[in-house]
Design a protein around this motif. Structure first.
Motif, mmCIF file in Angstrom:
data_model
loop_
_atom_site.group_PDB
_atom_site.id
_atom_site.type_symbol
_atom_site.label_atom_id
_atom_site.label_comp_id
_atom_site.label_asym_id
_atom_site.label_seq_id
_atom_site.Cartn_x
_atom_site.Cartn_y
_atom_site.Cartn_z
ATOM 1 N N GLU A 54 0.855 -1.188 0.000
ATOM 2 C CA GLU A 54 0.000 0.000 0.000
ATOM 3 C C GLU A 54 0.889 1.235 0.000
ATOM 4 O OE1 GLU A 54 -3.814 -0.243 2.343
ATOM 5 O OE2 GLU A 54 -2.510 -1.527 3.566
ATOM 6 N N ARG A 55 0.298 2.362 -0.315
ATOM 7 C CA ARG A 55 1.016 3.627 -0.266
ATOM 8 C C ARG A 55 1.278 3.997 1.190
ATOM 9 N NH1 ARG A 55 -1.317 9.371 -2.453
ATOM 10 N NH2 ARG A 55 0.659 10.517 -2.366
ATOM 11 N N VAL A 56 2.491 4.466 1.458
ATOM 12 C CA VAL A 56 2.871 4.945 2.786
ATOM 13 C C VAL A 56 3.348 6.384 2.648
ATOM 14 C CG1 VAL A 56 4.397 4.625 4.772
ATOM 15 C CG2 VAL A 56 3.528 2.624 3.536
ATOM 16 N N THR A 60 5.701 6.666 -0.706
ATOM 17 C CA THR A 60 6.186 5.482 -1.413
ATOM 18 C C THR A 60 5.118 4.401 -1.529
ATOM 19 O OG1 THR A 60 7.976 3.838 -1.483
ATOM 20 C CG2 THR A 60 7.078 4.363 0.687
ATOM 21 N N THR A 61 5.268 3.594 -2.537
ATOM 22 C CA THR A 61 4.486 2.356 -2.661
ATOM 23 C C THR A 61 5.426 1.157 -2.550
ATOM 24 O OG1 THR A 61 4.681 2.442 -5.066
ATOM 25 C CG2 THR A 61 2.678 3.407 -4.081
ATOM 26 N N GLN A 69 7.320 0.095 9.492
ATOM 27 C CA GLN A 69 7.437 0.364 8.063
ATOM 28 C C GLN A 69 8.871 0.780 7.759
ATOM 29 O OE1 GLN A 69 4.933 -0.113 5.778
ATOM 30 N NE2 GLN A 69 3.903 -0.964 7.566
ATOM 31 N N TYR A 70 9.492 0.087 6.820
ATOM 32 C CA TYR A 70 10.822 0.460 6.341
ATOM 33 C C TYR A 70 10.653 1.077 4.952
ATOM 34 C CZ TYR A 70 13.477 -1.604 10.138
ATOM 35 O OH TYR A 70 14.028 -1.855 11.362
ATOM 36 N N MET A 89 2.386 8.897 10.188
ATOM 37 C CA MET A 89 2.519 7.923 9.104
ATOM 38 C C MET A 89 1.159 7.401 8.735
ATOM 39 S SD MET A 89 4.904 4.521 8.843
ATOM 40 C CE MET A 89 6.360 5.450 9.201
ATOM 41 N N LYS A 90 0.860 7.453 7.443
ATOM 42 C CA LYS A 90 -0.399 6.921 6.946
ATOM 43 C C LYS A 90 -0.098 5.783 5.988
ATOM 44 C CE LYS A 90 -4.627 8.120 4.649
ATOM 45 N NZ LYS A 90 -5.817 8.111 5.338
#
Length: 125
Positions: free
Chosen positions: A21-23, A35-36, A50-51, A119-120
């Protein structure tokens, strides 16, 4: 100094998978990363992390520091400060430049301490 190296297993599982997913990461309202291509690392009973690929971090948002730490499952970590105008948050971001083989996918990626960023994951930015 001798380092103890531990392998993930049933007592301490670690998985690394594409987030899928998009972050979007923001600090002080400013987009730091979009980023995806993020990876989700799940380690034992800890919350997922999340890295984010370093290539997907906004230029000038990170400044390397001299701080270091060690994880027997992942290896040597180094740190970055988050910079935004006159504001800087020291050691708000970490990376494993040469992680152990069991988590080798996180090389070239950074992770953010959640108290310093918004962060989403998924959906629109």
């Amino acid at each position: 100094m001798e380092r103890t190296v531990k392998k993930p297993g049933p007592d301490h599982p670690i998985t690394v998978e594409p987030t899928g997913e998009r972050v979007v990461v923001r600090a002080g309202g400013r987009v730091i990363a979009d980023t995806t291509r993020a990876l989700t690392l799940r380690e034992s009973t800890y919350p997922p992390v999340q890295y984010i690929p370093l290539e997907d971090i906004v230029d000038g948002a990170l400044r390397s520091t001299d701080s270091e730490s060690y994880c027997p499952y992942k290896g040597d970590a180094s740190y970055y400060s988050l910079t935004s105008g006159d504001n800087e948050i020291t050691d708000a971001v970490w990376t494993y430049e040469k992680p152990y083989e069991s988590v080798g996918e996180i090389a070239g990626h950074v992770a953010f301490y959640p108290q310093h960023v918004e962060m989403k994951v998924g959906g629109e930015s």
